[in-house]
Structure formats: C-alpha cells, structure tokens
Design an enzyme around this catalytic site. Structure first.
Site, mmCIF file in Angstrom:
data_model
loop_
_atom_site.group_PDB
_atom_site.id
_atom_site.type_symbol
_atom_site.label_atom_id
_atom_site.label_comp_id
_atom_site.label_asym_id
_atom_site.label_seq_id
_atom_site.Cartn_x
_atom_site.Cartn_y
_atom_site.Cartn_z
ATOM 1 N N THR A 1 0.818 -1.212 0.000
ATOM 2 C CA THR A 1 0.000 0.000 0.000
ATOM 3 C C THR A 1 0.850 1.259 0.000
ATOM 4 O OG1 THR A 1 -1.743 -1.169 1.212
ATOM 5 C CG2 THR A 1 -1.812 1.237 1.228
ATOM 6 N N VAL A 2 1.864 1.295 0.867
ATOM 7 C CA VAL A 2 2.712 2.491 0.975
ATOM 8 C C VAL A 2 3.606 2.634 -0.250
ATOM 9 C CG1 VAL A 2 4.503 3.645 2.321
ATOM 10 C CG2 VAL A 2 2.653 2.418 3.488
ATOM 11 N N VAL B 1 7.255 6.543 12.747
ATOM 12 C CA VAL B 1 6.500 6.917 13.950
ATOM 13 C C VAL B 1 5.399 7.901 13.579
ATOM 14 C CG1 VAL B 1 6.608 7.937 16.254
ATOM 15 C CG2 VAL B 1 8.546 6.607 15.396
ATOM 16 N N GLU C 1 -4.740 -6.354 11.896
ATOM 17 C CA GLU C 1 -4.307 -7.576 11.216
ATOM 18 C C GLU C 1 -5.145 -8.765 11.680
ATOM 19 O OE1 GLU C 1 -2.066 -7.538 8.903
ATOM 20 O OE2 GLU C 1 -1.365 -5.475 9.187
ATOM 21 N N LYS D 1 7.621 2.476 18.625
ATOM 22 C CA LYS D 1 7.640 3.892 18.256
ATOM 23 C C LYS D 1 8.132 4.752 19.427
ATOM 24 C CE LYS D 1 3.812 3.112 15.071
ATOM 25 N NZ LYS D 1 2.363 3.246 14.850
#
Length: 439
Positions: free
Chosen positions: A14-15, A134, A192, A207
C-alpha cells in the site's frame, strides 16, 4: 539542474504503491522544489506479476531486496517491507555499507537495530531517514531531531497506534464491546488477522523507544518499557471514565526523571476537555514538553498509504536537497557514538493518580477493608463510588476508586492486598489518569 536522484524501492504494498504514484504524478513540482528530478530506477517486491495500478516500466526489477541494495544503480534505498530481521535488516545494512542513503518506515527494525544502523550511516556519511516509522504523516521525527535543537525535552507522549484508538473510540461512541470493535477493525483493514502486536501495545512501544532516544539522547531500549495493552478494557471502564469526565486512550509516555528515563505504554484516562482526548479513530497525536518552546502537540493521520508515503517522500526530498559532503544531521539526533546508556527510572508518582475498578461480593465490611488496604500503602482517595453490577447481579457490586497522586508501587501493593481477600470477584482493573499540562 543537477542530475536526477535515483531511487530504489523495496516493497510495493500500500505504501510503496502510493509512493510510486505520488512521485510520478508530482514529478515536475518535485524537480522544482528539490532542485533536481527524483526518479524511481529500481524496485522489488514479492510478486512481480501483480497489477498494482502503477507504471514500473522505467524501473529495473530485482528479485530480492538484498540484490537491489547491492547492485542497483541508485542513490537512495527505500525499505518498505517491515520486520526487525530478515531481508529488511540485511538489505538496509548492505545499502548503508555500500554508501547509499536509506529511507525506511520500519519501526521494528529501528527499535531493534537503530543504534547499529546509525553508526554505519554516520561512518559512511550518508543519511538514514525514518519519518514514516513513527506516527505516519506527522513530522515528529524532524521536530525532535532538528527543529527542537537547543530545547531540553522533559516529556514526550501520545497516541501512536491507530488500531487501538479506533477500537476505543468505537467502544465509547457506539457502546460496543472490545471484541465487536476489534472484529470491525479487522474487517476494515485497520487491524491484522493476528492483532496482538497492536492491541497489546508492542507497536506503540517500538515507536516510543525511537522517540525516547531522539528526545533524551539515550540508546534505544524497547525492552525497558512498561507495557500494557487495551485487551482488558471493558465497556464498563469506558462508561465509568465518561461519568468521571475522562476518555480512555492508549498512550505511550517517556519522561526524564531524577533516577533515569521512564517509558511506559498503557491505557490512560485523560480529561474529556483536553485536546488529546478529542483525537478519535485512526488519527495519531504526539505531544512534546520542553523548556524553551513549552508544549507542542502534533495531530494527524498515523497510518494509510498516502499519509505514510507522504512522510517517506519528505525524507527522499531532504536527501535530494542535501549537498554532497555537507555536514549530516545525526541519525538519532545525537551522534550514535555519543548516545548515553539507557538508565531505567523507577515508576514514580503520577500527577493524575489512578482509577481502580473492583468487583466485590456484596457483604458487610468490604468498604472498610478496601480503605484499610489503601491507607496501609499511604494512598489518598479522591473519590469512591459503589455501583450495582450491570448484569443485575445482587450478589456482587462494583467499587470504583480514584486516587490522588501516588506511587505505582504503592498502588500495586494495595491491589495485591485486596486480591488476597476473599471478597474479590474477578481481576481488578487499574488505569492511570494523566492530566496534560496544556492539552
């Protein structure tokens, strides 16, 4: 105009697909803004035949990320695969050792190996950028690494996991159970199939460990975080918080104390009228408290293809704008060789105190016993409320305590003492209360 910046991308999910699409559609604007074109010249992914709706005809295909990092004619290696080990770790290290700039969105990799990778990048005089690792599209890495230089940060905290924030928001606004909200989050793709990494707080912890290093100049220490997820939050807790004027959020908190650095991830009650309490759904928020600037709050999309790709592209643009041989900003804000060893602080008193929910047998003497356990541990109570069980049971009742500021250890000892009594029915619920200074 100088030569194009040649970019190789490992990972076209997706990214990655969003990143390719944005670079292609904004090619002219990027060339003007960055002073040079940005070209995608090499890619790799699991499935070469998959139709991603993007044009990859001008990019060389590599079968593995390791091959791309070692052999491709590129200036920047972009890692969008994820995972603390395996191909992601090997390819990022290989790219740095080769003298390539690296951009990654991989918080697990940075939490596990960030200091090691920073050392390599600084030795090779290349950039290792990770804004997207993050809080998605929120530029908190740049703020801590560059914009707040000269400030002494005392605390950084925030909502850093959209899945958990979505679940807690739905529970409150629609009165749904945790299980129902989790199922809906999975259906929508926010969670998920195995959601434990998100809902048990591990994602937020990774993060937070990165932000802690940037804020306080210590080595990354993801295993030194007090960790508690949201799977034990009930609709009863949500309603009780609302009645008391609070909303429940999963917060990651890191702060400097007299005894060291305190890192914790846990459900937290924040005042309903605070700004951070209004952050709903999959949105993220990160707050930084410092001596010169004061309080800074950044809010925005914490996940999603376009938001994360925007942060990745910002990192690539910074590289395109940088001059060869120029002084590099340290990867982790402080040169890797100068990072202080992490020293874990004792969990200290919290300004907002604690919410404690107990389910107890409906019999004489219970109130007095609970009060005695609190007093024995020097805990002062702000309020104590008794409620009937929502299921209509006449043999048990719910007691809700709100304490004044106290020590974590004292609360745990008091709760353990109560658990040793015969009147307790079910596991006690303990939630910290935070009252942000400015938010």
């Amino acid at each position: 105009m100088t030569d194009a910046l040649k970019v190789g991308i490992a990972g076209l999910g997706t990214v990655g697909a969003s990143l390719v699409r944005i670079i292609h559609s904004r090619a002219n604007e990027l060339a003007i803004t960055c002073g040079r074109p940005i070209e995608i010249t090499a890619v790799t992914a699991r499935d070469k035949s998959r139709d991603r709706g993007i044009d990859l005809s001008r990019a060389a295909w590599f079968d593995t990320a390791e091959a791309l990092a070692a052999e491709a004619d590129i200036d920047v290696f972009v890692e969008l695969m994820g995972g603390a080990e395996g191909s992601a770790a090997r390819s990022v290290e290989a790219a740095l050792q080769r003298g390539l700039h690296v951009v990654t969105a991989n918080k697990a990799l940075l939490a596990a190996s960030g200091v090691k990778l920073a050392r390599i990048a600084e030795e090779k005089s290349v950039l290792l950028n990770f804004e997207a690792a993050v809080a998605g599209g929120i530029p908190v890495i740049k703020a801590l690494r560059e914009s707040l230089t000269g400030n002494t940060v005392s605390r950084v905290y925030g909502i850093m996991n959209g899945t958990c924030n979505y679940i807690l928001t739905r529970m409150e606004k629609e009165g749904l159970s945790f299980a129902d909200c989790l199922a809906e989050a999975q259906r929508l793709g926010y969670a998920e199939a195995d959601p434990s990494f998100d809902i048990e707080g591990n994602d937020t912890a990774h993060k937070l460990s990165i932000l802690t290093t940037l804020a306080f100049g210590t080595e990354i220490a993801p295993d030194e975080i007090y960790l508690e997820g949201i799977s034990n939050i009930t609709i009863e807790d949500i309603h009780a918080a609302a009645d008391l004027g609070y909303r429940i959020k999963l917060l990651g908190v890191a702060q400097r104390t007299e005894t060291g650095i305190e890192q914790r991830v846990h459900p937290t009650m924040v005042p309903r009228d605070s700004v951070i309490a209004q952050v709903d759904g999959v949105t993220n928020a990160v707050a930084v408290e410092s001596d010169i600037l004061g309080e800074l709050l950044m809010v925005g999309p914490g996940a999603g293809g376009d938001a994360t790709a925007s942060a990745v592209l910002g990192d690539i643009a910074d590289i395109a704008k940088s001059s060869p041989g120029a002084q590099r900003v340290p990867v982790l804000g402080t040169p890797a060789a100068s990072l202080a060893p992490y020293r874990r602080a004792q969990m200290r008193s919290h300004e907002g105190g604690y919410f404690i929910r107990l389910t107890v047998a409906d019999r004489t003497g219970v109130f007095a016993s609970i009060a005695a356990c609190m007093a024995a541990n020097n805990i002062s109570l702000e309020s104590i409320v008794q409620r009937a069980k929502p299921d209509g049971s006449d043999t048990a009742k719910t007691i809700i305590l709100v304490t004044h500021a106290t020590m974590e250890d004292s609360v745990r000892k008091a709760v353990d003492a109560i658990k040793a009594e015969s009147y307790l029915a079910g596991e006690p619920q303990v939630i910290r209360i935070e009252r942000p200074k400015a938010f």
